[in-house]
Write an enzyme that holds these catalytic residues in place. Structure first.
Site, PDB file in Angstrom:
ATOM      1  N   CYS A  21       0.806  -1.225   0.000  1.00  0.00           N
ATOM      2  CA  CYS A  21       0.000   0.000   0.000  1.00  0.00           C
ATOM      3  C   CYS A  21       0.834   1.269   0.000  1.00  0.00           C
ATOM      4  CB  CYS A  21      -0.951   0.001   1.193  1.00  0.00           C
ATOM      5  SG  CYS A  21      -2.376  -1.089   0.958  1.00  0.00           S
ATOM      6  N   GLY A 139     -14.014 -13.939 -12.206  1.00  0.00           N
ATOM      7  CA  GLY A 139     -13.316 -13.564 -13.437  1.00  0.00           C
ATOM      8  C   GLY A 139     -12.272 -12.511 -13.135  1.00  0.00           C
TER       9      GLY A 139
END
Length: 342
Positions: A21, A139
């Site tokens: 991050c 997906g």
């Protein structure tokens, strides 16, 4: 967890200059960007959106759709663990809003040509983490990219009464943190401990760097779902602690709610404080970036005993770290540093 790539996998962190991050755009720059394009006000189509950890849109009288996206560069070299951390970090934004049902994950994956063989292990880590959170991978999209990146789009649902947003925090409420701090210095030291800087790092730390990093990885791969489920009945507001650090996320909560925040207790992974001082990450000031950190939860004083019981019953780490006040901004009030192991 290995400290570098083994004979089969390359050291993923060597392909990025910023890790985890810490690759996020600085908080002030992001605010300026949103202002420039007119995305700082309320959006009438949404229950809440820009400025919160995720967006929420009513899709029925009794149901809201929560969506978010998060991806970043490797903070660990092992591809499987990189995938697990990335999935936990992305889903945490949805959990911070109180949403966790119907969790659906669309993978974002980008890799340099040299490390495409690691794709299957990264994806396996994501799939396993999402499965642990009761979700499904539906997906995604994979590209070639100079820096490795992994994460995804997260979709979840929640009844409107379960939703949490930072703007609902109120003065006199107590703030709880559900993971200790220190992932940035822990993993930063691991990446360089065997180089010319290694001896200095070893002398600075009160524990073996590998032990500190292993604990950091265990926290980063702990989903915030249980913490969310335990807290949302009692909380008024929440956010997750990521690239802006505890101080930055508390500042965001304060600004959105029009309140002040006082932080008086900082639980840190034992050994990470000394490493932070060596690297200048600012952990003791709440400034060190966190990757897949805990939830910062605001709870009315009358519910503190109940929420602590709920956290304990769910086996969720928790510490009261401060309180919401009148006024504005964030202040560290002679914070107590607590060293946390395991």
């Amino acid at each position: 967890m290995s400290d570098e790539g083994d004979d089969h996998w390359p050291a993923l962190t060597e392909y990025a200059e910023l890790h985890g991050c810490s690759c996020k755009v600085e908080q002030g720059e992001l605010e300026s960007l949103l202002t420039d394009v007119g995305l700082t006000g309320a959006q009438q189509e949404l229950r809440f959106g820009v400025g919160e950890d995720a967006s929420a849109r009513a899709i029925a009288d009794d149901l809201c759709l929560v969506t978010t996206i998060d991806f970043f560069t490797p903070i660990v070299d092992d591809p499987y663990e990189f995938g697990r951390v990335a999935a936990c970090n992305a889903a945490s934004d949805a959990f911070a809003t109180g949403a966790g049902d119907d969790l659906t994950f669309l993978v974002v994956l980008g890799l340099p040509q040299e490390v495409t063989d690691a794709a299957a292990e990264i994806l396996r880590g994501i799939v396993d983490a999402v499965d642990e959170m009761g979700g499904v991978v539906a997906g995604g999209h994979t590209i070639m990219n100079p820096w490795p990146i992994a994460g995804g789009t997260v979709v979840a649902t929640a009844p409107p009464e379960d939703l949490l947003q930072t703007s609902d925090a109120s003065p006199s409420e107590r703030l709880y943190l559900t993971k200790p701090l220190g992932t940035q210095p822990a993993m930063g030291a691991l990446r360089v401990r065997d180089g010319e800087f290694g001896e200095t790092i070893g002398e600075a730390s009160n524990r073996p760097v590998q032990d500190i990093a292993d604990e950091a990885l265990a926290w980063m791969t702990t989903p915030n779902r249980d913490a969310m489920l335990a807290a949302r009945e009692f909380a008024t507001a929440a956010t997750d602690i990521t690239g802006f650090g505890l101080l930055g996320q508390a500042r965001l909560l304060a600004e959105n709610a029009g309140v002040g925040v006082e932080l008086a207790h900082l639980p840190v992974i034992d050994g990470s404080l000394e490493l932070s001082r060596l690297f200048g990450y600012g952990l003791e000031d709440g400034e060190s970036a966190e990757t897949s950190g805990g939830l910062l939860v605001s709870v009315p004083e009358r519910h503190t005993e109940a929420v602590e019981t709920a956290f304990s019953d769910a086996d969720v780490f928790h510490r009261e770290v401060g309180r919401v006040t009148t006024g504005s901004g964030v202040a560290l009030v002679d914070p107590t540093i607590e060293r946390v192991r395991g």
